[in-house]
Design an enzyme around this catalytic site. Structure first.
Site, PDB file in Angstrom:
ATOM      1  N   TYR A  69      93.480 156.003  48.317  1.00 22.07           N
ATOM      2  CA  TYR A  69      94.287 155.951  47.097  1.00 22.07           C
ATOM      3  C   TYR A  69      93.417 156.342  45.904  1.00 22.07           C
ATOM      4  CZ  TYR A  69      97.412 153.029  49.995  1.00 22.07           C
ATOM      5  OH  TYR A  69      98.219 152.536  50.989  1.00 22.07           O
ATOM      6  N   HIS A  80      94.227 152.975  58.818  1.00 24.17           N
ATOM      7  CA  HIS A  80      95.378 153.427  58.038  1.00 24.17           C
ATOM      8  C   HIS A  80      96.344 154.268  58.867  1.00 24.17           C
ATOM      9  CE1 HIS A  80      96.468 154.567  53.601  1.00 24.17           C
ATOM     10  NE2 HIS A  80      97.503 154.172  54.284  1.00 24.17           N
ATOM     11  N   SER A 120     106.467 149.381  51.437  1.00 24.39           N
ATOM     12  CA  SER A 120     107.712 149.970  50.917  1.00 24.39           C
ATOM     13  C   SER A 120     108.937 149.140  51.293  1.00 24.39           C
ATOM     14  CB  SER A 120     107.879 151.416  51.404  1.00 24.39           C
ATOM     15  OG  SER A 120     106.848 152.230  50.908  1.00 24.39           O
ATOM     16  N   PRO A 121     108.885 147.817  51.119  1.00 25.02           N
ATOM     17  CA  PRO A 121     110.052 146.995  51.464  1.00 25.02           C
ATOM     18  C   PRO A 121     111.243 147.237  50.544  1.00 25.02           C
ATOM     19  CG  PRO A 121     108.449 145.670  50.288  1.00 25.02           C
ATOM     20  CD  PRO A 121     107.792 147.000  50.555  1.00 25.02           C
ATOM     21  N   ARG A 140     110.620 152.511  48.602  1.00 25.73           N
ATOM     22  CA  ARG A 140     109.911 153.313  47.595  1.00 25.73           C
ATOM     23  C   ARG A 140     110.641 153.322  46.256  1.00 25.73           C
ATOM     24  NH1 ARG A 140     108.834 155.741  52.355  1.00 25.73           N
ATOM     25  NH2 ARG A 140     106.613 155.831  52.846  1.00 25.73           N
TER      26      ARG A 140
END
Length: 338
Positions: A66, A134, A213-214, A217
């Protein structure tokens, strides 16, 4: 919903059985503070992390890619004087150069070791609480990758191991080498394929689930009504995220409208309803909704106190039937282990 929750009211959940890790019932995904979802603002990100800790949201998620690299530095700066209050998770394996160039997925043992050392330095800590691969490197046996991760545990540099977007077979093979505490994967009302094989495998093996991403997004918050609502630099404007494009977005927003009616009846926002649904899927599930703004963080925290009855859950399922979502979650699914 009230936003002055304490750690107690937010609650805690335990991920994993063989190598258990207790976390706040919801965490905070920090990715968007640095990249992908528009322009990053370090000061704003740090303020959001500090507010999260004040509210009892003490499970922070980042990754070396990130930024690249800048998000770990931001998180490290934010927790420098409050490390003992944080469960810190980061990830390796999506290798990028300093200029952002993507170099591929790397699970080689020597890279595992060097990536961990670099993350520890950027975070400014002496150990990582939860260290994920990841993405699965399909060119390297998972046993070799997890073996190197296990060496980090033995050295005290990592406390618990995790995988992200791993298939049931990969999870089983990894868990046989060293106990896996958690698997991170996308899971929301809009993405439910995890329920078929992955979640049953995790429960069989005693591994926790960390949904990223619950809120789909951001679609499930109701804050996005058209692609132009997103910043020019926001990756959701691109074809990589098909659910945000054209007719697919219109179709998906119609589903959100159905949820909004249910949420209003509960005195909640549609985002709180969607997040409460994820929380209701089990005490071994600890979602990490991402945000870079305090006001959205506070809204997410309100989901913890939103109780859903069996009738509520049935209404939600009817409003968003599984498979009703238009578009794949990624335009390119080749990096997902299947």
């Amino acid at each position: 919903m009230t936003t002055n929750e304490t750690t107690t009211s937010i609650g805690r959940r335990t991920l994993g059985v063989a190598s258990p890790l207790t976390v706040s019932s919801i965490g905070l995904g920090c990715m968007g503070m640095s990249e992908f979802y528009g322009t990053g603002d370090e000061a704003q990100g740090i303020a959001t992390i500090h507010r999260a800790l004040d509210l009892g949201v003490a499970f922070l998620d980042t990754a070396d890619m990130y930024g690249p690299f800048t998000n770990e530095k931001l998180v490290g700066k934010a927790v420098a004087d409050r490390r003992d209050r944080v469960v810190l998770a980061t990830k390796f394996g999506n290798e990028r150069a300093a200029d952002g160039t993507r170099l591929g997925i790397n699970g080689r043992p020597e890279y595992v070791r060097s990536a961990a050392e670099a993350s520890l330095q950027r975070l400014g800590v002496d150990h990582i609480d939860l260290y994920y691969q990841h993405r699965v490197d399909k060119t390297v046996p998972i046993e070799e990758t997890v073996g190197a991760m296990a060496e980090l545990v033995e050295a005290g540099k990592v406390l618990h191991l995790g995988l992200s977007e791993a298939s049931p077979e990969t999870i089983r093979r990894a868990h046989a080498v060293h106990p896996v505490t958690a698997v991170q994967t996308e899971y929301s009302l809009f993405t439910r394929d995890v329920e078929d094989q992955i979640l049953p495998t995790l429960r069989e093996l005693g591994i926790g689930l960390v949904p990223y991403s619950p809120l789909g997004r951001g679609i499930l918050t109701g804050a996005i009504t058209r692609t132009d609502d997103l910043e020019p630099a926001d990756s959701r404007r691109t074809a990589y995220f098909p659910r945000f494009q054209g007719e697919a977005l219109e179709s998906n927003l119609a589903l959100v409208a159905r949820l909004r009616e249910i949420a209003q009846g509960k005195g909640a926002t549609v985002g709180q309803l969607a997040l409460a649904w994820v929380l209701a899927q089990g005490d071994d599930v600890a979602p990490i909704p991402g945000t870079k703004r305090v006001r959205y963080l506070e809204e997410n925290v309100g989901a913890v106190s939103l109780e859903l009855t069996a009738d509520d859950l049935a209404a939600i399922e009817a409003a968003v039937p599984r498979g009703a979502v238009a578009g794949e979650r990624y335009g390119d699914m080749s990096s997902i282990d299947a």
